[in-house]
Motif scaffolding. Structure first.
Motif, mmCIF file in Angstrom:
data_model
loop_
_atom_site.group_PDB
_atom_site.id
_atom_site.type_symbol
_atom_site.label_atom_id
_atom_site.label_comp_id
_atom_site.label_asym_id
_atom_site.label_seq_id
_atom_site.Cartn_x
_atom_site.Cartn_y
_atom_site.Cartn_z
ATOM 1 N N ILE A 1 -11.634 -2.610 2.046
ATOM 2 C CA ILE A 1 -11.296 -1.377 2.764
ATOM 3 C C ILE A 1 -10.295 -0.559 1.949
ATOM 4 N N LEU A 2 -9.269 -1.207 1.413
ATOM 5 C CA LEU A 2 -8.275 -0.489 0.606
ATOM 6 C C LEU A 2 -8.895 0.068 -0.679
ATOM 7 N N GLN A 3 -9.771 -0.706 -1.310
ATOM 8 C CA GLN A 3 -10.452 -0.198 -2.505
ATOM 9 C C GLN A 3 -11.183 1.093 -2.164
ATOM 10 N N TYR A 4 -11.857 1.113 -1.030
ATOM 11 C CA TYR A 4 -12.563 2.323 -0.612
ATOM 12 C C TYR A 4 -11.579 3.466 -0.336
ATOM 13 N N LEU A 5 -10.504 3.182 0.392
ATOM 14 C CA LEU A 5 -9.547 4.241 0.714
ATOM 15 C C LEU A 5 -8.931 4.850 -0.546
ATOM 16 N N TYR A 6 -8.697 4.027 -1.548
ATOM 17 C CA TYR A 6 -8.070 4.504 -2.787
ATOM 18 C C TYR A 6 -9.056 5.163 -3.742
ATOM 19 N N THR A 7 -10.319 4.721 -3.757
ATOM 20 C CA THR A 7 -11.246 5.180 -4.805
ATOM 21 C C THR A 7 -12.478 5.903 -4.281
ATOM 22 N N ASP A 8 -12.706 5.888 -2.994
ATOM 23 C CA ASP A 8 -13.884 6.479 -2.372
ATOM 24 C C ASP A 8 -15.161 5.727 -2.746
ATOM 25 N N ALA A 9 -15.018 4.479 -3.181
ATOM 26 C CA ALA A 9 -16.166 3.632 -3.498
ATOM 27 C C ALA A 9 -15.741 2.188 -3.329
ATOM 28 N N ALA A 10 -16.703 1.328 -2.993
ATOM 29 C CA ALA A 10 -16.381 -0.091 -2.871
ATOM 30 C C ALA A 10 -17.656 -0.911 -2.964
ATOM 31 N N TYR A 11 -17.554 -2.015 -3.661
ATOM 32 C CA TYR A 11 -18.618 -3.013 -3.675
ATOM 33 C C TYR A 11 -18.334 -3.961 -2.513
ATOM 34 N N ILE A 12 -19.349 -4.231 -1.713
ATOM 35 C CA ILE A 12 -19.182 -5.121 -0.566
ATOM 36 C C ILE A 12 -20.060 -6.355 -0.782
ATOM 37 N N PRO A 13 -19.458 -7.518 -1.053
ATOM 38 C CA PRO A 13 -20.251 -8.744 -1.170
ATOM 39 C C PRO A 13 -20.990 -9.032 0.140
ATOM 40 N N ALA A 14 -22.145 -9.647 0.032
ATOM 41 C CA ALA A 14 -22.970 -9.916 1.212
ATOM 42 C C ALA A 14 -22.205 -10.663 2.303
ATOM 43 N N ASP A 15 -21.351 -11.604 1.917
ATOM 44 C CA ASP A 15 -20.599 -12.386 2.903
ATOM 45 C C ASP A 15 -19.588 -11.557 3.683
ATOM 46 N N ALA B 1 0.847 -1.202 0.000
ATOM 47 C CA ALA B 1 0.000 0.000 0.000
ATOM 48 C C ALA B 1 0.880 1.248 0.000
ATOM 49 N N HIS B 2 0.209 2.384 -0.100
ATOM 50 C CA HIS B 2 0.866 3.694 -0.061
ATOM 51 C C HIS B 2 0.596 4.330 1.302
ATOM 52 N N ARG B 3 1.629 4.580 2.034
ATOM 53 C CA ARG B 3 1.520 5.184 3.365
ATOM 54 C C ARG B 3 0.718 6.499 3.324
ATOM 55 N N ALA B 4 0.974 7.333 2.329
ATOM 56 C CA ALA B 4 0.311 8.638 2.238
ATOM 57 C C ALA B 4 -1.200 8.483 2.085
ATOM 58 N N ILE B 5 -1.637 7.533 1.283
ATOM 59 C CA ILE B 5 -3.074 7.331 1.088
ATOM 60 C C ILE B 5 -3.712 6.798 2.362
ATOM 61 N N LEU B 6 -3.076 5.836 3.008
ATOM 62 C CA LEU B 6 -3.617 5.308 4.255
ATOM 63 C C LEU B 6 -3.779 6.415 5.289
ATOM 64 N N CYS B 7 -2.762 7.244 5.429
ATOM 65 C CA CYS B 7 -2.786 8.314 6.434
ATOM 66 C C CYS B 7 -3.805 9.403 6.093
ATOM 67 N N CYS B 8 -3.901 9.718 4.838
ATOM 68 C CA CYS B 8 -4.819 10.770 4.391
ATOM 69 C C CYS B 8 -6.281 10.359 4.573
ATOM 70 N N ARG B 9 -6.572 9.077 4.415
ATOM 71 C CA ARG B 9 -7.956 8.615 4.382
ATOM 72 C C ARG B 9 -8.445 7.980 5.680
ATOM 73 N N SER B 10 -7.537 7.710 6.631
ATOM 74 C CA SER B 10 -7.946 7.039 7.862
ATOM 75 C C SER B 10 -7.185 7.608 9.058
ATOM 76 N N GLU B 11 -7.939 8.098 10.032
ATOM 77 C CA GLU B 11 -7.315 8.604 11.257
ATOM 78 C C GLU B 11 -6.549 7.499 11.984
ATOM 79 N N TYR B 12 -7.052 6.288 11.894
ATOM 80 C CA TYR B 12 -6.397 5.131 12.521
ATOM 81 C C TYR B 12 -4.990 4.965 11.960
ATOM 82 N N PHE B 13 -4.872 4.935 10.631
ATOM 83 C CA PHE B 13 -3.559 4.764 10.018
ATOM 84 C C PHE B 13 -2.692 6.004 10.218
ATOM 85 N N ALA B 14 -3.293 7.185 10.187
ATOM 86 C CA ALA B 14 -2.517 8.403 10.418
ATOM 87 C C ALA B 14 -1.881 8.376 11.802
ATOM 88 N N ALA B 15 -2.662 8.000 12.800
ATOM 89 C CA ALA B 15 -2.125 7.935 14.159
ATOM 90 C C ALA B 15 -1.005 6.900 14.254
#
Length: 125
Positions: free
Chosen positions: A59-73, A18-32
């Motif tokens: 989760i990463l798809q969402y962090l990178y694209t601001d959208a995600a398909y979530i299968p029911a399972d 992954a890209h550290r900058a994207i994780l930090c920018c999109r999630s307070e958890y990863f930023a901390a």
């Protein structure tokens, strides 16, 4: 693949770059975790516990694209991980797809996940 500077290591040993900058920018958890004076901030590998590969990829798809398909399972897993990582929008998406209201607060149910974790989810009356 350019600039991948951190690897998420799941409990089963699977590694997800992954890209550290994207994780930090999109999630307070990863930023901390990655920007403060924690061991993870100096490491190229970060241990991620209680998360399956499919859920982490959503989760990463969402962090990178601001959208995600979530299968029911994966809805419950995505909800729990998004809640843990403080990613409200995909957390609420998972709740809504499960049929729960994200703005009500009068009833609660507990959903088990990985036999060790439970979460209270708001249930509309």
């Amino acid at each position: 693949e350019h600039g991948l500077d951190v690897t998420l290591v799941l409990d089963d040993g699977e590694k997800i770059p992954a890209h550290r900058a994207i994780l930090c920018c999109r999630s307070e958890y990863f930023a901390a975790m990655l920007e403060r004076d924690f061991a993870e901030s100096k490491s190229r590998e970060i241990a991620i516990h209680d998360v399956t590969r499919p859920v982490m990829q959503i989760i990463l798809q969402y962090l990178y694209t601001d959208a995600a398909y979530i299968p029911a399972d994966d809805l419950i897993g995505v909800f729990l991980v998004a809640d843990k990582f403080n990613i409200t929008q995909i957390r609420n998406q998972a709740l809504e797809e499960l049929g729960y209201c994200t703005s009500c607060s009068s009833h609660y149910i507990a959903l088990p996940y990985h036999s060790r974790v439970t979460a209270n989810i708001i249930l509309c009356p």
